[in-house]
Design an enzyme around this catalytic site. Structure first.
Site, PDB file in Angstrom:
ATOM      1  N   LYS A 114       0.821  -1.215   0.000  1.00  0.00           N
ATOM      2  CA  LYS A 114       0.000   0.000   0.000  1.00  0.00           C
ATOM      3  C   LYS A 114       0.860   1.272   0.000  1.00  0.00           C
ATOM      4  CE  LYS A 114      -2.364  -0.838   3.808  1.00  0.00           C
ATOM      5  NZ  LYS A 114      -1.936  -2.175   4.211  1.00  0.00           N
ATOM      6  N   ARG A 141      -9.697   1.211   8.396  1.00  0.00           N
ATOM      7  CA  ARG A 141      -9.336  -0.161   8.765  1.00  0.00           C
ATOM      8  C   ARG A 141     -10.438  -0.844   9.548  1.00  0.00           C
ATOM      9  NH1 ARG A 141      -3.409   0.978   8.812  1.00  0.00           N
ATOM     10  NH2 ARG A 141      -2.275  -0.964   8.823  1.00  0.00           N
ATOM     11  N   ARG A 188      10.987  -1.344  10.936  1.00  0.00           N
ATOM     12  CA  ARG A 188       9.959  -0.707  11.764  1.00  0.00           C
ATOM     13  C   ARG A 188       9.843  -1.422  13.107  1.00  0.00           C
ATOM     14  NH1 ARG A 188       4.608   0.236   8.122  1.00  0.00           N
ATOM     15  NH2 ARG A 188       3.685  -0.644   9.996  1.00  0.00           N
ATOM     16  N   ARG A 240      -1.338  -8.305  13.636  1.00  0.00           N
ATOM     17  CA  ARG A 240      -1.893  -7.378  12.639  1.00  0.00           C
ATOM     18  C   ARG A 240      -2.632  -8.140  11.544  1.00  0.00           C
ATOM     19  NH1 ARG A 240       3.588  -5.083  11.788  1.00  0.00           N
ATOM     20  NH2 ARG A 240       2.908  -3.899   9.991  1.00  0.00           N
TER      21      ARG A 240
HETATM   22  P1  AMP Z   1       0.660   1.093   8.693  1.00  0.00           P
HETATM   23  O1  AMP Z   1       1.835   1.962   8.495  1.00  0.00           O
HETATM   24  O2  AMP Z   1      -0.515   1.489   7.808  1.00  0.00           O
HETATM   25  O3  AMP Z   1       0.970  -0.380   8.595  1.00  0.00           O
HETATM   26  O4  AMP Z   1       0.144   1.358  10.201  1.00  0.00           O
HETATM   27  C1  AMP Z   1       0.962   1.022  11.292  1.00  0.00           C
HETATM   28  C2  AMP Z   1       0.126   0.912  12.569  1.00  0.00           C
HETATM   29  O5  AMP Z   1      -0.532   2.165  12.820  1.00  0.00           O
HETATM   30  C3  AMP Z   1      -0.987  -0.104  12.521  1.00  0.00           C
HETATM   31  O6  AMP Z   1      -0.541  -1.425  12.789  1.00  0.00           O
HETATM   32  C4  AMP Z   1      -1.901   0.437  13.612  1.00  0.00           C
HETATM   33  O7  AMP Z   1      -1.379   0.175  14.906  1.00  0.00           O
HETATM   34  C5  AMP Z   1      -1.795   1.943  13.401  1.00  0.00           C
HETATM   35  N1  AMP Z   1      -2.817   2.410  12.426  1.00  0.00           N
HETATM   36  C6  AMP Z   1      -2.580   2.971  11.208  1.00  0.00           C
HETATM   37  N2  AMP Z   1      -3.735   3.264  10.594  1.00  0.00           N
HETATM   38  C7  AMP Z   1      -4.713   2.873  11.443  1.00  0.00           C
HETATM   39  C8  AMP Z   1      -6.138   2.879  11.369  1.00  0.00           C
HETATM   40  N3  AMP Z   1      -6.783   3.363  10.294  1.00  0.00           N
HETATM   41  N4  AMP Z   1      -6.840   2.380  12.423  1.00  0.00           N
HETATM   42  C9  AMP Z   1      -6.215   1.901  13.525  1.00  0.00           C
HETATM   43  N5  AMP Z   1      -4.880   1.851  13.648  1.00  0.00           N
HETATM   44  C10 AMP Z   1      -4.137   2.325  12.628  1.00  0.00           C
END
Ligand code: AMP
Length: 224
Positions: A18, A94, A163, A174
């Site tokens: 993404k 999400r 990360r 996740r």
């Molecule tokens: P990502 O970089 O999109 O993989 O997001 C990393 C982490 O941020 C996720 O595993 C969640 O802990 C948090 N996060 C990001 N976007 C959301 C969302 N829309 N709803 C809830 N948690 C989020």
């Protein structure tokens, strides 16, 4: 005046690509890339209270609570810029509640298309385990495709690192949460007739071309 760009959402499991695809779409269509994960990581790096709280959920592989996420997105869209000019949302919505709130925020500017990046589990696991990101600009690399020089980002020279939430336990959690909380979001958009599933296995450029084709088709046929 140029016409506004598309309003897009990218869905897909962790490691589906993404972030990479959203950056490419943002450059291609001249639209803003809005990543809730990046917004939380930036807030955590700044050390704000909200950022540090979000980091605890992120490091455990848990979802940040809906109210916090919705507030952050509303703030981001607050000045109207991306709403008028087009955007690509990466990592949001999400949960069903987030998707419903987004519909409310976008009532006068409906989404053009929601792209679900489809990748089998064994591939996402390999991608996440080998994933490395620039801690300054977020550019994504892989152990098999590192930056040119000594883990310094090709784009901005920042440090390229793993990360904090790319541990085996957090990844497992996740992926479970994706099935439980985000799969219903895919069905929600399918029912609204806005969903396009794109095969996201292959080189980044190839996947990108597939996405652009789908977006252009939806733009020609108008919002669903
Ligand atoms: P990502 O970089 O999109 O993989 O997001 C990393 C982490 O941020 C996720 O595993 C969640 O802990 C948090 N996060 C990001 N976007 C959301 C969302 N829309 N709803 C809830 N948690 C989020």
């Amino acid at each position: 005046m140029t016409s506004p760009g598309p309003r897009l959402v990218l869905l897909g499991r962790q490691g589906a690509g993404k972030g990479t695809q959203a950056s490419m779409l943002s450059a291609h269509f001249g639209i803003e890339h809005v990543s809730t994960g990046d917004l939380f990581r930036a807030a955590a790096a700044e050390g704000t209270q909200a950022g540090l709280e979000a980091k605890r959920y992120m490091d455990a592989g848990e979802l940040v609570p809906d109210d916090t996420v919705i507030r952050v997105v509303e703030e981001r869209f607050g000045d109207g810029g991306p709403l008028e000019d087009g955007f690509v949302l990466d990592g949001f919505p999400r949960t069903l509640r987030q998707a419903e709130e987004l519909e409310r925020v976008l009532v006068a500017h409906p989404l053009d298309v929601v792209v679900d990046l489809d990748v089998p589990t064994e591939i996402v696991l390999d991608r996440i385990a080998g994933r490395r990101v620039c801690e300054d600009c977020g550019t994504v690399y892989h152990l098999n495709m590192p930056p040119r020089e000594d883990w310094a980002c090709d784009v901005c020279g920042g440090r390229v690192v793993q990360r904090d939430d790319d541990t085996e336990e957090a990844i497992q959690r996740r992926l479970e949460l994706y099935e439980r909380e985000t799969r219903p979001v895919v069905d929600f958009y399918r029912q609204l007739g806005r969903l396009a599933v794109v095969d996201a296995v292959g080189e980044g450029e190839e996947v990108f071309e597939r996405i652009v084709k789908v977006v252009e088709k939806h733009l020609r046929s108008g919002p669903a």
